[in-house]
Scaffold this motif. Structure first.
Motif, short mmCIF file in Angstrom:
data_model
loop_
_atom_site.label_atom_id
_atom_site.label_comp_id
_atom_site.label_asym_id
_atom_site.label_seq_id
_atom_site.Cartn_x
_atom_site.Cartn_y
_atom_site.Cartn_z
N PRO A 1 -55.79 25.73 67.10
CA PRO A 1 -56.56 26.98 67.00
C PRO A 1 -56.60 27.72 68.33
CG PRO A 1 -57.69 25.22 65.84
CD PRO A 1 -56.54 24.57 66.58
N GLY A 2 -56.33 29.00 68.27
CA GLY A 2 -56.31 29.82 69.47
C GLY A 2 -55.01 29.79 70.22
N SER A 3 -54.03 28.99 69.74
CA SER A 3 -52.80 28.84 70.49
C SER A 3 -51.54 28.84 69.63
CB SER A 3 -52.84 27.53 71.30
OG SER A 3 -51.64 27.33 72.00
N ARG A 4 -51.50 28.03 68.56
CA ARG A 4 -50.23 27.86 67.86
C ARG A 4 -50.43 27.59 66.38
NH1 ARG A 4 -46.48 22.83 69.38
NH2 ARG A 4 -48.10 21.78 68.15
N ASN A 5 -49.51 28.15 65.57
CA ASN A 5 -49.38 27.83 64.16
C ASN A 5 -47.89 27.70 63.85
OD1 ASN A 5 -52.25 28.13 62.85
ND2 ASN A 5 -52.03 29.88 64.24
N VAL A 6 -47.56 26.71 63.04
CA VAL A 6 -46.15 26.39 62.80
C VAL A 6 -45.86 26.36 61.31
CG1 VAL A 6 -44.32 24.70 63.17
CG2 VAL A 6 -46.05 25.05 64.94
N TYR A 7 -44.70 26.89 60.94
CA TYR A 7 -44.24 26.93 59.56
C TYR A 7 -42.82 26.38 59.50
CZ TYR A 7 -48.06 30.28 59.61
OH TYR A 7 -49.28 30.87 59.81
N VAL A 8 -42.50 25.63 58.45
CA VAL A 8 -41.15 25.12 58.26
C VAL A 8 -40.63 25.56 56.90
CG1 VAL A 8 -41.42 23.14 59.80
CG2 VAL A 8 -42.00 22.90 57.37
N ARG A 9 -39.34 25.70 56.80
CA ARG A 9 -38.70 26.16 55.57
C ARG A 9 -38.99 25.19 54.42
NH1 ARG A 9 -33.68 25.25 53.24
NH2 ARG A 9 -33.11 23.92 55.01
N PHE A 10 -39.41 25.71 53.28
CA PHE A 10 -39.62 24.90 52.08
C PHE A 10 -38.27 24.74 51.40
CE2 PHE A 10 -41.35 24.88 47.48
CZ PHE A 10 -41.38 23.49 47.47
N ASP A 11 -37.69 23.55 51.53
CA ASP A 11 -36.31 23.36 51.10
C ASP A 11 -36.13 23.35 49.59
OD1 ASP A 11 -37.46 20.93 50.58
OD2 ASP A 11 -36.23 19.78 51.98
N ARG A 12 -37.23 23.37 48.83
CA ARG A 12 -37.11 23.42 47.37
C ARG A 12 -37.48 24.81 46.82
NH1 ARG A 12 -39.81 18.18 44.71
NH2 ARG A 12 -38.45 18.84 42.99
N TYR A 13 -37.63 25.76 47.73
CA TYR A 13 -37.90 27.14 47.29
C TYR A 13 -36.62 27.74 46.72
CZ TYR A 13 -39.25 32.07 47.42
OH TYR A 13 -39.53 33.37 47.07
N VAL A 14 -36.74 28.38 45.57
CA VAL A 14 -35.59 29.01 44.92
C VAL A 14 -35.79 30.52 44.94
CG1 VAL A 14 -34.22 29.20 42.82
CG2 VAL A 14 -35.29 27.00 43.42
N PRO A 15 -35.05 31.25 45.78
CA PRO A 15 -35.18 32.71 45.80
C PRO A 15 -34.76 33.32 44.47
CG PRO A 15 -33.98 31.89 47.72
CD PRO A 15 -34.06 30.76 46.75
N ARG A 16 -35.22 34.51 44.21
CA ARG A 16 -34.74 35.23 43.03
C ARG A 16 -33.23 35.34 43.08
NH1 ARG A 16 -38.17 37.67 39.62
NH2 ARG A 16 -36.35 38.68 38.68
N ALA A 17 -32.62 35.25 41.92
CA ALA A 17 -31.16 35.36 41.85
C ALA A 17 -30.71 36.80 41.73
CB ALA A 17 -30.64 34.55 40.67
N ASP A 18 -31.65 37.72 41.47
CA ASP A 18 -31.28 39.11 41.27
C ASP A 18 -32.16 40.00 42.14
OD1 ASP A 18 -33.66 38.63 39.99
OD2 ASP A 18 -33.20 39.85 38.21
N GLY A 19 -31.87 41.28 42.10
CA GLY A 19 -32.67 42.24 42.85
C GLY A 19 -32.18 42.38 44.28
N LYS A 20 -32.66 43.45 44.89
CA LYS A 20 -32.31 43.75 46.28
C LYS A 20 -33.35 43.16 47.22
CE LYS A 20 -31.90 47.68 49.46
NZ LYS A 20 -32.07 49.15 49.60
N ALA A 21 -32.90 42.47 48.25
CA ALA A 21 -33.83 41.95 49.25
C ALA A 21 -34.37 43.12 50.06
CB ALA A 21 -33.12 40.95 50.16
N ASP A 22 -35.63 43.41 49.86
CA ASP A 22 -36.25 44.57 50.50
C ASP A 22 -37.73 44.29 50.71
OD1 ASP A 22 -36.91 47.07 51.46
OD2 ASP A 22 -36.67 48.11 49.54
N TRP A 23 -38.10 43.92 51.93
CA TRP A 23 -39.47 43.61 52.33
C TRP A 23 -40.02 42.47 51.49
CZ3 TRP A 23 -44.40 47.12 52.12
CH2 TRP A 23 -45.35 46.63 53.03
N LEU A 24 -40.97 42.72 50.57
CA LEU A 24 -41.57 41.64 49.80
C LEU A 24 -40.90 41.47 48.43
CD1 LEU A 24 -45.34 42.38 50.51
CD2 LEU A 24 -43.77 40.93 51.80
N ALA A 25 -39.87 42.24 48.18
CA ALA A 25 -39.18 42.21 46.90
C ALA A 25 -37.81 41.53 47.03
CB ALA A 25 -39.01 43.62 46.36
N GLY A 26 -37.29 41.08 45.89
CA GLY A 26 -35.95 40.52 45.86
C GLY A 26 -35.87 39.11 46.41
#
Length: 527
Positions: free
Chosen positions: A196-221
């Motif tokens: 707290p006050g210094s650092r927060n860490v995130y790691v890639r969720f290796d079982r996340y499946v992105p949408r297969a369609d749509g345009k990658a644009d900000w929070l979409a796709g």
């Protein structure tokens, strides 16, 4: 300040040896605008919480850079019965970070929790007769009346974000902080590495499946992640931040202070980019429970005493292209914005008028506690300008210098000043949050509701105008309602708008794929 001076000032803070990381370009180092004090995605209006939540959690819809909702967790939807029946179907294969399957029941519970803390979510649920999950993948809204903004609500960009979470977590009291971070988003939160006050860490969720369609644009796709690890480093001192970026110790600084922008601009390895064209709209929020702001005359006095130009120049300097005044209730240069009712904010300041109104309010020199989060450069600047203007009209200002996290806690106190209460605080929003009344906390009159924003303005005409906006038949009708709403707001004064400014972000030139909007970490690469 010269580059040499900045680097010398910050040398001790960043002199720790640079470790040779095996991940190479797979590690992104980011300086957020402020410390992450609240991690519950439904529990705070702070943008740093929103940014954190977008990493860990996903939403049913995602807004693109044109603020149009696109299916995200949902495969799609079907609308029937003249807009009163919506059936949303989840994408197959969605998983929570604990390995469990995402179900419609989880999402229904999440929507219910979020809607109790969110203005637009509350409007959606007020229009809903029944929300159900007939099976694991279908979410059904049976509405009392059509609510065309349903996808916008379930994909809204502002805080609190409509984060989906497991049912067991969504059943947490919405007014109590949830501490376990289990989402279905592209990153997992490493609570054991949080400082707290210094650092927060995130790691890639290796079982996340992105949408297969749509345009990658900000929070979409498709949300395609190119980093194994993203490290957020909280650095209070601006000189240390700029030195860290210039020396390559940090890859990205979310909101560089304007006085240091010329220094960043001189370095060919740093890019300044305006990714949010709606800028930052700023205000002083007034406590309607405390004198002199418990009377409309006391609140109106500030409209005649405050110079929006002075506020903006204290933040960005003299470059008029970097700020906009007059600024009213809605984001400038967007369809709902107008100058209706803004006359008290325009032209020379009228201190005599302000003093007269203050006297009419019954103010008798009581201490006025102004909460100033000095770890936000713009709020510190607003506080200093405001304190000077308030002193000129005879207000006894107690300049309470604090940090953002402490201010967030204290502003919930409804008690008198001598019991930890407050009179006003300075804050700001992304212009995108104030494009219309749907999610505009600062223009509400619902101060008696448990979910009301601190300040507790009670005014039924403001609420009636907001509700009418949802039912307006066309753009012209919406715009008229917003003009009337702004005129009413200038009479009631829930908050005092102090101007809009443009906020660039700064990142190293080896970083690419930065999208429009607020910073997100999918689609971004580092050479």
């Amino acid at each position: 300040m010269s580059r040499r001076a900045v680097l010398a000032t910050a040398a001790a803070a960043i002199a720790a040896p640079r470790l040779s990381l095996a991940q190479g370009a797979k590690v992104m180092r980011f300086i957020p605008q402020i410390d992450l004090s609240t991690i519950d995605p439904h529990g705070s209006l702070a943008y740093v919480t929103r940014g954190h939540s977008q990493m860990v959690f996903d939403t049913l819809y995602g807004l693109d850079s044109d603020f149009k909702p696109q299916p995200q967790m949902v495969e799609g939807h079907v609308v029937e019965n003249d807009g009163r029946l919506w059936t949303l179907t989840l994408r197959p294969g969605l998983l929570w970070h604990d390995g469990e399957t995402v179900t419609a029941r989880d999402c229904v519970a999440s929507i219910r929790r979020w809607s109790k803390r969110d203005a637009l979510g509350g409007a959606l649920m007020a229009a809903t007769e029944e929300l159900s999950a007939p099976d694991d993948r279908r979410i059904v809204f049976r509405l009392k009346k059509p609510f065309p903004l349903l996808p916008e609500a379930l994909g809204k960009v502002s805080s609190p974000m409509p984060a989906m979470m497991p049912e067991r977590l969504a059943n947490t009291d919405p007014f109590k902080q949830m501490t376990e971070m289990v989402g279905s988003g592209p990153f997992r939160f490493l609570a054991n590495e949080r400082i707290p006050g210094s650092r927060n860490v995130y790691v890639r969720f290796d079982r996340y499946v992105p949408r297969a369609d749509g345009k990658a644009d900000w929070l979409a796709g498709p949300k395609v992640v190119n980093f194994d690890r993203v490290e957020w480093t909280t650095i209070p001192d601006a000189a240390t931040k700029v030195a860290a970026v210039l020396q390559g110790e940090q890859d990205w600084w979310e909101n560089p202070t304007h006085d240091l922008i010329p220094l960043l601009r001189k370095d060919r390895k740093v890019k300044l980019d305006v990714i949010n064209p709606t800028g930052a709209v700023n205000m002083m929020r007034l406590n309607h429970l405390q004198a002199p702001f418990d009377k409309p005359e006391g609140r109106q006095a500030l409209l005649h005493a405050f110079s929006q130009t002075d506020f903006m120049q204290a933040i960005v300097g003299d470059d008029a292209a970097m700020y906009h005044v007059p600024h009213g209730i809605f984001c400038p240069n967007t369809p709902m914005a107008s100058e209706a009712g803004l006359e008290p904010l325009m032209g020379p300041r009228n201190y005599d008028k302000a003093r007269q109104l203050l006297k009419q309010s019954g103010y008798a020199g009581q201490k006025v506690a102004m909460l100033v989060a000095t770890d936000y450069a713009q709020f510190k600047a607003i506080g200093e300008v405001a304190a000077d203007a308030m002193a000129k009209i005879g207000i006894n200002v107690d300049f309470v210098a604090t940090d953002w996290g402490t201010m967030l806690q204290r502003r919930s106190n409804k008690g008198p000043i001598d019991q930890g209460g407050w009179s006003c605080f300075n804050t700001g929003w992304e212009g995108a949050d104030h494009m219309d009344p749907s999610n505009h906390y600062a223009a509400r009159g619902n101060g008696n509701d448990p979910s009301a924003w601190p300040g507790w303005c009670v005014d039924q005409p403001l609420e009636d105008l907001r509700n009418a906006w949802f039912d307006a038949p066309d753009l012209a009708a919406q715009q008229k309602i917003c003009r009337d709403l702004q005129v009413r707001a200038m009479q009631v004064v829930p908050s005092v708008p102090v101007g809009q400014f443009i906020q660039p972000t700064a990142y190293r030139t080896n970083v690419s794929g930065v999208s429009k909007g607020f910073p997100v970490f999918w689609g971004v690469k580092k050479a």
